[in-house]
Write a protein that holds these residues in place. Sequence first.
Motif, PDB file in Angstrom:
ATOM      1  N   GLN A 123       0.731  -1.066  -0.039  1.00  0.00           N
ATOM      2  CA  GLN A 123      -0.027  -0.063   0.001  1.00  0.00           C
ATOM      3  C   GLN A 123       0.851   1.075   0.116  1.00  0.00           C
ATOM      4  OE1 GLN A 123      -2.960  -0.272   3.130  1.00  0.00           O
ATOM      5  NE2 GLN A 123      -3.400   2.214   2.878  1.00  0.00           N
ATOM      6  N   ALA A 124       1.811   1.178   0.779  1.00  0.00           N
ATOM      7  CA  ALA A 124       2.800   2.391   0.860  1.00  0.00           C
ATOM      8  C   ALA A 124       3.310   2.596  -0.288  1.00  0.00           C
ATOM      9  CB  ALA A 124       3.651   2.154   2.156  1.00  0.00           C
ATOM     10  N   LEU A 127       1.383   4.108  -3.392  1.00  0.00           N
ATOM     11  CA  LEU A 127       1.053   5.455  -2.848  1.00  0.00           C
ATOM     12  C   LEU A 127       2.416   6.292  -3.342  1.00  0.00           C
ATOM     13  CD1 LEU A 127      -1.061   6.211   0.243  1.00  0.00           C
ATOM     14  CD2 LEU A 127      -1.544   6.688  -2.183  1.00  0.00           C
ATOM     15  N   PHE A 128       3.748   5.827  -3.168  1.00  0.00           N
ATOM     16  CA  PHE A 128       4.954   6.155  -3.664  1.00  0.00           C
ATOM     17  C   PHE A 128       4.925   6.478  -5.006  1.00  0.00           C
ATOM     18  CE2 PHE A 128       9.334   6.076  -4.385  1.00  0.00           C
ATOM     19  CZ  PHE A 128       9.924   6.847  -3.715  1.00  0.00           C
ATOM     20  N   GLY A 131       2.430   8.795  -6.467  1.00  0.00           N
ATOM     21  CA  GLY A 131       3.029  10.321  -6.148  1.00  0.00           C
ATOM     22  C   GLY A 131       4.079  10.605  -6.938  1.00  0.00           C
ATOM     23  N   ALA A 132       5.191   9.657  -7.194  1.00  0.00           N
ATOM     24  CA  ALA A 132       6.582  10.102  -8.074  1.00  0.00           C
ATOM     25  C   ALA A 132       6.032  10.397  -9.719  1.00  0.00           C
ATOM     26  CB  ALA A 132       7.241   8.582  -8.328  1.00  0.00           C
ATOM     27  N   LEU A 134       3.175  11.446 -10.690  1.00  0.00           N
ATOM     28  CA  LEU A 134       2.277  12.708 -10.513  1.00  0.00           C
ATOM     29  C   LEU A 134       3.348  13.800 -10.544  1.00  0.00           C
ATOM     30  CD1 LEU A 134      -0.301  14.176 -10.566  1.00  0.00           C
ATOM     31  CD2 LEU A 134      -0.457  13.804  -8.069  1.00  0.00           C
ATOM     32  N   PHE A 135       4.564  13.706  -9.710  1.00  0.00           N
ATOM     33  CA  PHE A 135       5.309  14.855  -9.540  1.00  0.00           C
ATOM     34  C   PHE A 135       6.079  14.831 -11.073  1.00  0.00           C
ATOM     35  CE2 PHE A 135       9.748  16.024  -8.249  1.00  0.00           C
ATOM     36  CZ  PHE A 135       9.528  17.403  -7.729  1.00  0.00           C
TER      37      PHE A 135
ATOM     38  N   ILE B 231       7.015   6.370   4.087  1.00  0.00           N
ATOM     39  CA  ILE B 231       6.965   6.267   2.364  1.00  0.00           C
ATOM     40  C   ILE B 231       5.779   6.947   2.162  1.00  0.00           C
ATOM     41  CG2 ILE B 231       6.797   4.640   0.500  1.00  0.00           C
ATOM     42  CD1 ILE B 231       8.615   2.781   1.965  1.00  0.00           C
ATOM     43  N   MET B 232       4.521   6.742   2.433  1.00  0.00           N
ATOM     44  CA  MET B 232       3.280   7.391   2.151  1.00  0.00           C
ATOM     45  C   MET B 232       3.513   9.024   2.237  1.00  0.00           C
ATOM     46  SD  MET B 232       0.205   4.774   3.002  1.00  0.00           S
ATOM     47  CE  MET B 232       0.443   4.418   4.831  1.00  0.00           C
ATOM     48  N   LEU B 234       6.239  10.826   1.825  1.00  0.00           N
ATOM     49  CA  LEU B 234       7.026  11.336   1.258  1.00  0.00           C
ATOM     50  C   LEU B 234       6.453  12.326   0.062  1.00  0.00           C
ATOM     51  CD1 LEU B 234      10.218  11.738   0.980  1.00  0.00           C
ATOM     52  CD2 LEU B 234       9.879  10.070  -0.816  1.00  0.00           C
ATOM     53  N   PHE B 235       5.867  11.831  -0.714  1.00  0.00           N
ATOM     54  CA  PHE B 235       5.388  12.884  -1.967  1.00  0.00           C
ATOM     55  C   PHE B 235       4.104  13.497  -1.629  1.00  0.00           C
ATOM     56  CE2 PHE B 235       7.862  10.128  -4.802  1.00  0.00           C
ATOM     57  CZ  PHE B 235       8.342  10.953  -5.700  1.00  0.00           C
ATOM     58  N   ILE B 238       5.639  16.579  -0.464  1.00  0.00           N
ATOM     59  CA  ILE B 238       6.189  17.278  -1.448  1.00  0.00           C
ATOM     60  C   ILE B 238       5.335  18.128  -2.092  1.00  0.00           C
ATOM     61  CG2 ILE B 238       7.340  17.220  -3.970  1.00  0.00           C
ATOM     62  CD1 ILE B 238       9.012  14.802  -3.051  1.00  0.00           C
ATOM     63  N   PHE B 239       3.981  17.399  -2.355  1.00  0.00           N
ATOM     64  CA  PHE B 239       2.675  18.182  -3.034  1.00  0.00           C
ATOM     65  C   PHE B 239       2.246  19.294  -2.056  1.00  0.00           C
ATOM     66  CE2 PHE B 239       2.778  14.455  -5.723  1.00  0.00           C
ATOM     67  CZ  PHE B 239       2.772  15.050  -6.852  1.00  0.00           C
ATOM     68  N   TYR B 438      -1.395  11.551   5.394  1.00  0.00           N
ATOM     69  CA  TYR B 438      -0.347  11.240   4.435  1.00  0.00           C
ATOM     70  C   TYR B 438      -0.803  10.964   2.869  1.00  0.00           C
ATOM     71  CZ  TYR B 438      -1.251   7.340   7.268  1.00  0.00           C
ATOM     72  OH  TYR B 438      -1.901   6.461   8.162  1.00  0.00           O
ATOM     73  N   VAL B 439      -2.033  11.135   2.994  1.00  0.00           N
ATOM     74  CA  VAL B 439      -2.670  11.013   1.397  1.00  0.00           C
ATOM     75  C   VAL B 439      -3.516  12.234   1.076  1.00  0.00           C
ATOM     76  CG1 VAL B 439      -2.859   8.470   1.349  1.00  0.00           C
ATOM     77  CG2 VAL B 439      -4.663   9.834   2.208  1.00  0.00           C
ATOM     78  N   LEU B 442      -1.838  14.574  -1.696  1.00  0.00           N
ATOM     79  CA  LEU B 442      -1.377  13.596  -2.956  1.00  0.00           C
ATOM     80  C   LEU B 442      -2.827  13.484  -3.543  1.00  0.00           C
ATOM     81  CD1 LEU B 442       0.149  11.906  -4.438  1.00  0.00           C
ATOM     82  CD2 LEU B 442      -0.009   9.999  -2.928  1.00  0.00           C
TER      83      LEU B 442
END
Lengths: 159, 475
Positions: A123-124, A127-128, A131-132, A134-135, B231-232, B234-235, B238-239, B438-439, B442
């Motif tokens: 799950q983590a 999402l990582f 996010g990557a 999208l970035f 990990i969740m 992190l991005f 950033i956003f 954390y979401v 995002l």
Amino acid sequence: MQKLLFGILVVMSTLGSGLLLSGAALADTAQSGLTLQGPDKVREGYFQLRVDGVAEEDTFVIELASSAQFATVENTFAPLGAFRQLSLSGFDDGRYYFRAVHSGTGEYSNIHQLDVVHYPLWQALSLFVLGALLFISLLVTMLILTRRAARNHKEPRHG
Amino acid sequence: MDEFALDARVGFAIIVVFGLAWITFGWFLGRKTTTHEEFALAGRNVGFAFASATAMATWVTSNTTLVAPELTFQFGLWGMVGYSFAALGLILFAPISARIKTLLPNGYTSGDFIRLRFGFTAWCFFMVISFVYALGWLVSLGMAGGILLQALSGLDYHIGMSAILFICVLYTLFGGLRAVIATDFIQALIIITGVVLVAVLLLTNVGMPEIHQNLADHHPRLLDLLFPAAIMFLFNNIFFGLGEIFHSNVWWSRALAFKQKVAFRAFLTGGLLWLPIPIVTGFVALAAPQLGIFPSSPDMVGPTVAAAVLGTAGAVVVFIVVFSALASSLDSLLAATSDLLTRDIYHKHLNRKANDKTLFRANRIAIAGLGVVTWILCLPQITTLAALLNFTGAFVASTIWPIVVGLYQPRLEGKYAAGAMAAGTLCGLAGYFLIGFYVAALTACLVSAVITAIGVYMSKNHFDWDLLNEKEHTE
């Protein structure tokens, strides 16, 4: 200006006088019986525990064990100053048992059981990756749009 | 650790001394300010040194000095490394700031751009987002002031919070953006010097092997690079950072106040200067378990550890650094948010014929009013700093795509920009409450990106960029 600065000093002095009265703000009123409270289950490995029933001048520590019988105390945690609550973090998956111990009388609180169950890694990582992507999309979009704007800005001059 | 690092009276004395210095400086700088434009945008003539310093100092805030250690305490290594990625917000705003300066040579606020580019509906959504964020940040800064004093000296939270708010409101009231930027410059020098000093002292006083061993034995997840929640985070972080900077009038007002060719270099330099600071401030939190420090609230961990390791003198340094960081952000936010109230709501919607003097007065009333509202909201210490800030992530991240695309792409119509911000925010909030903080950012950014992309594809519009160069109507 002088009046103004004087006024500021008066206000600050008033706030400062509250300092003398503030000591009691951190302390809890004493209650009979030591009690320990906290969450039953956490997913991030961090949590807060709170102890009630300790007089202002008294201290306590929280003991950690991996069994409800507290056969072996694996770690102890003391709160900061007169606070009755503390934060712990970095716990791995598992079941943990906590109790508070009065430093003076040796009285024990109730035993608090807490389960740490971290989110699944898939799950983590999902999402990582999301996010990557999208970035990266945002970076590419900004790059294209900025270059296009710079090109359009120059065109009339050469035209 | 049973005692506080500083006597409560020493902590309060530092606040009084620095407070008087900032207020006197604000008054000195503001005494010749005669027009609203000078007050709100420092005459649109800020040079490179001041511009870089204000960009860096404003971004060094309770986020960096209190929340970075908090997140490191909670998320370990990813907490501090991930937090430093918030520098990307400043770095990526560099090209955007240059574009803003070109498109809106007479603009005042980020609200001006949204209103002129996307129309009234999008402007309404944007203003709601802006005020939720501004109040969230203001309250977090006020709270941070109280928490700082409480962590270092045991002084009651309400006294510290009230004192810091009072000081910042007063010198912003006197000097406007000119005072904010000038004090930011001095505060940036204090922050950089103090952070370097703390880092050096920590590395020479604390044994790295002992810290590592303690974490490995008792708090293993803090060293785990596959820590799921981290990990969740992190991005999302950033956003959140990108959303904060791209939409906020704190940064737009700076872009508009800087000289024409300064904005790009200033934001880039500010971002690069800021990048290592959360690593240093976050690192101290990893020493907490080894030192037996388990704070009441995780947002107290940074200053508490630094003070414990460095002693009373170190506590004074930490106190001054964090106080400077808080002040440099609080004043900026007060100035920028009061500009939004004065320009976007009062001038453009309530009193279009307001003259310069009236706007000047309205701006000052807005600053004082914001100070009072913030103080009232800070009174009940309802949540931790990180939780409060991350709640606003759902709002601000929804603005990233409409703003970036809206600044460069003439096709995107206002109804799609409004939809992207509204749907992004709602979905981000759903993520915040249903899954976790954390979401939030995002999810908001992702939904907003999809709607913006659909908008660019569907729109038939070709926006005339000259419409952004709005002429003034003040009398």
